[in-house]
Write a protein that holds these residues in place. Structure first.
Motif, PDB file in Angstrom:
ATOM      1  N   THR A   1      35.112  79.888  39.994  1.00 45.13           N
ATOM      2  CA  THR A   1      35.686  80.796  39.004  1.00 45.13           C
ATOM      3  C   THR A   1      36.664  80.066  38.091  1.00 45.13           C
ATOM      4  O   THR A   1      36.676  80.269  36.869  1.00 45.13           O
ATOM      5  N   SER A   2      37.484  79.192  38.675  1.00 45.04           N
ATOM      6  CA  SER A   2      38.476  78.469  37.873  1.00 45.04           C
ATOM      7  C   SER A   2      37.850  77.420  36.969  1.00 45.04           C
ATOM      8  O   SER A   2      38.516  76.933  36.040  1.00 45.04           O
ATOM      9  N   SER A   3      36.592  77.086  37.202  1.00 49.41           N
ATOM     10  CA  SER A   3      35.938  76.078  36.365  1.00 49.41           C
ATOM     11  C   SER A   3      35.774  76.539  34.915  1.00 49.41           C
ATOM     12  O   SER A   3      35.518  75.721  34.026  1.00 49.41           O
ATOM     13  N   VAL A   4      35.937  77.841  34.663  1.00 52.04           N
ATOM     14  CA  VAL A   4      35.856  78.326  33.274  1.00 52.04           C
ATOM     15  C   VAL A   4      36.949  77.707  32.409  1.00 52.04           C
ATOM     16  O   VAL A   4      36.793  77.601  31.182  1.00 52.04           O
ATOM     17  N   LEU A   5      38.058  77.297  33.023  1.00 53.73           N
ATOM     18  CA  LEU A   5      39.142  76.691  32.262  1.00 53.73           C
ATOM     19  C   LEU A   5      38.670  75.430  31.544  1.00 53.73           C
ATOM     20  O   LEU A   5      39.121  75.125  30.433  1.00 53.73           O
ATOM     21  N   PHE A   6      37.749  74.713  32.175  1.00 58.95           N
ATOM     22  CA  PHE A   6      37.297  73.451  31.592  1.00 58.95           C
ATOM     23  C   PHE A   6      36.403  73.670  30.372  1.00 58.95           C
ATOM     24  O   PHE A   6      36.484  72.923  29.399  1.00 58.95           O
ATOM     25  N   GLU A   7      35.568  74.682  30.437  1.00 64.97           N
ATOM     26  CA  GLU A   7      34.751  74.992  29.265  1.00 64.97           C
ATOM     27  C   GLU A   7      35.645  75.402  28.098  1.00 64.97           C
ATOM     28  O   GLU A   7      35.433  74.975  26.948  1.00 64.97           O
ATOM     29  N   ALA A   8      36.658  76.225  28.392  1.00 64.31           N
ATOM     30  CA  ALA A   8      37.575  76.668  27.336  1.00 64.31           C
ATOM     31  C   ALA A   8      38.347  75.485  26.748  1.00 64.31           C
ATOM     32  O   ALA A   8      38.498  75.356  25.521  1.00 64.31           O
ATOM     33  N   LEU A   9      38.841  74.616  27.621  1.00 67.55           N
ATOM     34  CA  LEU A   9      39.596  73.454  27.154  1.00 67.55           C
ATOM     35  C   LEU A   9      38.709  72.483  26.369  1.00 67.55           C
ATOM     36  O   LEU A   9      39.132  71.914  25.356  1.00 67.55           O
ATOM     37  N   ARG A  10      37.472  72.284  26.835  1.00 67.06           N
ATOM     38  CA  ARG A  10      36.575  71.346  26.171  1.00 67.06           C
ATOM     39  C   ARG A  10      36.255  71.813  24.749  1.00 67.06           C
ATOM     40  O   ARG A  10      36.180  71.006  23.815  1.00 67.06           O
ATOM     41  N   LYS A  11      36.055  73.112  24.586  1.00 67.86           N
ATOM     42  CA  LYS A  11      35.760  73.637  23.249  1.00 67.86           C
ATOM     43  C   LYS A  11      36.967  73.503  22.317  1.00 67.86           C
ATOM     44  O   LYS A  11      36.824  73.236  21.126  1.00 67.86           O
ATOM     45  N   LYS A  12      38.158  73.684  22.890  1.00 66.63           N
ATOM     46  CA  LYS A  12      39.373  73.618  22.080  1.00 66.63           C
ATOM     47  C   LYS A  12      39.795  72.180  21.821  1.00 66.63           C
ATOM     48  O   LYS A  12      40.246  71.833  20.713  1.00 66.63           O
ATOM     49  N   TYR A  13      39.663  71.334  22.836  1.00 67.55           N
ATOM     50  CA  TYR A  13      40.097  69.946  22.738  1.00 67.55           C
ATOM     51  C   TYR A  13      38.949  69.031  23.177  1.00 67.55           C
ATOM     52  O   TYR A  13      38.931  68.524  24.308  1.00 67.55           O
ATOM     53  N   PRO A  14      37.962  68.802  22.317  1.00 67.77           N
ATOM     54  CA  PRO A  14      36.764  68.051  22.709  1.00 67.77           C
ATOM     55  C   PRO A  14      37.038  66.619  23.156  1.00 67.77           C
ATOM     56  O   PRO A  14      36.236  66.038  23.894  1.00 67.77           O
ATOM     57  N   ARG A  15      38.175  66.037  22.747  1.00 68.28           N
ATOM     58  CA  ARG A  15      38.467  64.642  23.105  1.00 68.28           C
ATOM     59  C   ARG A  15      39.434  64.543  24.284  1.00 68.28           C
ATOM     60  O   ARG A  15      39.839  63.437  24.667  1.00 68.28           O
ATOM     61  N   ALA A  16      39.798  65.653  24.869  1.00 75.91           N
ATOM     62  CA  ALA A  16      40.742  65.623  25.987  1.00 75.91           C
ATOM     63  C   ALA A  16      40.100  65.041  27.242  1.00 75.91           C
ATOM     64  O   ALA A  16      38.884  65.104  27.429  1.00 75.91           O
ATOM     65  N   GLU A  17      40.931  64.451  28.101  1.00 72.25           N
ATOM     66  CA  GLU A  17      40.495  63.969  29.410  1.00 72.25           C
ATOM     67  C   GLU A  17      40.850  65.062  30.421  1.00 72.25           C
ATOM     68  O   GLU A  17      42.031  65.376  30.635  1.00 72.25           O
ATOM     69  N   LEU A  18      39.823  65.655  31.038  1.00 70.95           N
ATOM     70  CA  LEU A  18      40.024  66.824  31.892  1.00 70.95           C
ATOM     71  C   LEU A  18      39.664  66.490  33.340  1.00 70.95           C
ATOM     72  O   LEU A  18      38.537  66.080  33.621  1.00 70.95           O
ATOM     73  N   HIS A  19      40.620  66.691  34.235  1.00 67.75           N
ATOM     74  CA  HIS A  19      40.421  66.408  35.654  1.00 67.75           C
ATOM     75  C   HIS A  19      40.582  67.689  36.475  1.00 67.75           C
ATOM     76  O   HIS A  19      41.363  68.570  36.118  1.00 67.75           O
ATOM     77  N   TYR A  20      39.874  67.750  37.588  1.00 61.02           N
ATOM     78  CA  TYR A  20      39.922  68.926  38.470  1.00 61.02           C
ATOM     79  C   TYR A  20      40.241  68.441  39.880  1.00 61.02           C
ATOM     80  O   TYR A  20      39.510  67.626  40.454  1.00 61.02           O
ATOM     81  N   LEU A  21      41.328  68.946  40.451  1.00 61.03           N
ATOM     82  CA  LEU A  21      41.756  68.603  41.815  1.00 61.03           C
ATOM     83  C   LEU A  21      41.313  69.719  42.758  1.00 61.03           C
ATOM     84  O   LEU A  21      41.764  70.861  42.624  1.00 61.03           O
ATOM     85  N   VAL A  22      40.416  69.394  43.697  1.00 58.06           N
ATOM     86  CA  VAL A  22      39.824  70.428  44.556  1.00 58.06           C
ATOM     87  C   VAL A  22      39.656  69.904  45.982  1.00 58.06           C
ATOM     88  O   VAL A  22      39.694  68.690  46.226  1.00 58.06           O
ATOM     89  N   TYR A  23      39.450  70.800  46.913  1.00 54.70           N
ATOM     90  CA  TYR A  23      39.058  70.408  48.258  1.00 54.70           C
ATOM     91  C   TYR A  23      37.650  69.817  48.220  1.00 54.70           C
ATOM     92  O   TYR A  23      36.781  70.283  47.486  1.00 54.70           O
ATOM     93  N   ARG A  24      37.428  68.827  49.062  1.00 52.44           N
ATOM     94  CA  ARG A  24      36.173  68.077  49.044  1.00 52.44           C
ATOM     95  C   ARG A  24      34.950  68.969  49.276  1.00 52.44           C
ATOM     96  O   ARG A  24      33.896  68.760  48.682  1.00 52.44           O
ATOM     97  N   HIS A  25      35.079  69.980  50.144  1.00 52.38           N
ATOM     98  CA  HIS A  25      33.898  70.781  50.491  1.00 52.38           C
ATOM     99  C   HIS A  25      33.405  71.649  49.337  1.00 52.38           C
ATOM    100  O   HIS A  25      32.316  72.208  49.400  1.00 52.38           O
ATOM    101  N   THR A  26      34.191  71.750  48.266  1.00 48.68           N
ATOM    102  CA  THR A  26      33.786  72.583  47.131  1.00 48.68           C
ATOM    103  C   THR A  26      33.049  71.792  46.048  1.00 48.68           C
ATOM    104  O   THR A  26      32.593  72.373  45.058  1.00 48.68           O
ATOM    105  N   LEU A  27      32.900  70.498  46.227  1.00 52.95           N
ATOM    106  CA  LEU A  27      32.313  69.649  45.193  1.00 52.95           C
ATOM    107  C   LEU A  27      30.924  70.095  44.716  1.00 52.95           C
ATOM    108  O   LEU A  27      30.618  69.966  43.523  1.00 52.95           O
TER     109      LEU A  27
END
Length: 344
Positions: free
Chosen positions: A7-33
């Protein structure tokens, strides 16, 4: 949890559209990969295990020298990671400890304004300190490769199933815990109804460690229902489950990660909520047709009057026994008929 990460992955689509050159990282538990694999909006996933020391985590984040850190989990641990990150913009949900760690905090309480629901909208609201015009309505997506789809089709064909010729329903037969699992006798009755009213084959979402619990439900089903369950066909891992689900006409069963993943694959869902949960928080993109959910509160609201969350959690199993499948029999049958081309 997997559903939260997806569900929280929607943040990345929103950020990518707004800031196409940004470096976007996601910190998650390994089992959710697995639910993030092939996501084009995420540049890097930092995966960690629960047992890893939080000092290691804090240092790993601080070394990245982020401009902004958005803490969606809002636990004491993630607040520490955020607070010591060194980021100029630090955002989270409102807790006494996040107020110490962040310079922007938001209440979790909100009334949804779109079909995306509160779970999506309150996450996207966390982006508002970065810019005022982020969307409120984005749908999580899972990205399957052609190879994964082909392998899933081969699995189906090995079991004598052809999704082009017969309808398949995926059944979320167990919840993520006993507290989120519809009672076995009731679940068996639902499966009987599905088989009685549609010519579908049922696939079950489970892992080998859950086989005893699954067989307990299977043995409660009518013989005809058992014959229409592909009991030996299941995803050996999360990506296999996703690929198999992509060939199904619908997913039906306990609300949880499976439901969220099916929605991200654009597969219709019928979700049964645990009584202790707040349906409004997680019934994302519910339209009463393609995505339907039911909660005991919909039928017996008096059972929830003047009850705080702690009381509901303590009484959850008793409330489950009150959640008779007959309450939503008509809704379930209508949903199944709509999403099956082959009615009985």
């Amino acid at each position: 949890m997997i559903g939260d990460v997806l569900t929280s992955s929607v943040l990345f689509e929103a950020l990518r559209k707004k800031y196409p050159r940004a470096e976007l990282h996601y910190l998650v538990y390994r089992h959710t990969l697995p639910v993030l694999r092939n996501n084009p909006h995420i540049d890097k996933v930092i995966a960690f295990r629960r047992e890893e020391h939080f000092f290691y985590l804090i240092n790993a984040v601080r070394l990245q020298k982020y401009d902004a850190v958005i803490d969606v989990q809002a636990t004491p641990l993630t607040a520490l990671v955020t607070g010591f990150s060194g980021a100029t913009t630090r955002v989270s949900y409102e807790k006494w400890y996040t107020k110490l760690a962040c310079n922007h905090v938001f209440s979790r309480s909100m009334q949804a304004e779109t079909e995306a629901g509160a779970a999506i909208e309150k996450r996207l609201r966390l982006l508002s300190p970065l810019a005022p015009d982020f969307p409120k309505n984005l749908k999580p997506k899972i990205y399957l490769q052609n190879r994964e789809k082909r392998q899933a089709l081969e699995m189906l064909q090995e079991h004598g199933l052809n999704p082009q010729e017969q309808d398949l329903f995926m059944i979320s037969i167990l919840g993520s815990s006993q507290q989120k699992t519809y009672p076995p006798m009731f679940m068996a009755r639902l499966l009987d109804w599905i088989v009685q009213h549609t010519n579908t084959t049922l696939l079950l979402n489970y892992i080998p460690a859950q086989e005893n619990d699954v067989m307990a439900i299977y043995n409660l089903c009518e013989k005809e229902t058992q014959e229409r369950i592909a009991i030996d066909l299941y995803g050996k891992n999360l990506r296999e489950f996703l690929a198999l689900t992509s060939y199904c006409k619908a997913l039906i069963g306990n609300e949880g990660g499976g439901v969220n993943m099916a929605k991200a694959l654009d597969i219709p869902t019928f979700a049964i909520f645990s009584p202790e949960l707040q349906k409004a928080n997680w019934n994302v993109f519910e339209d009463g047709t393609n995505n339907v959910s039911v909660h005991l509160r919909d039928y017996r609201p008096e059972l929830f009057q003047n009850k705080i969350q702690k009381e509901l959690k303590a009484e959850n199993m008793r409330l489950y026994r009150e959640f008779k499948p007959e309450f939503f029999e008509d809704e379930l049958i209508a949903f199944c008929k709509k999403h099956s081309a082959n009615e009985v």
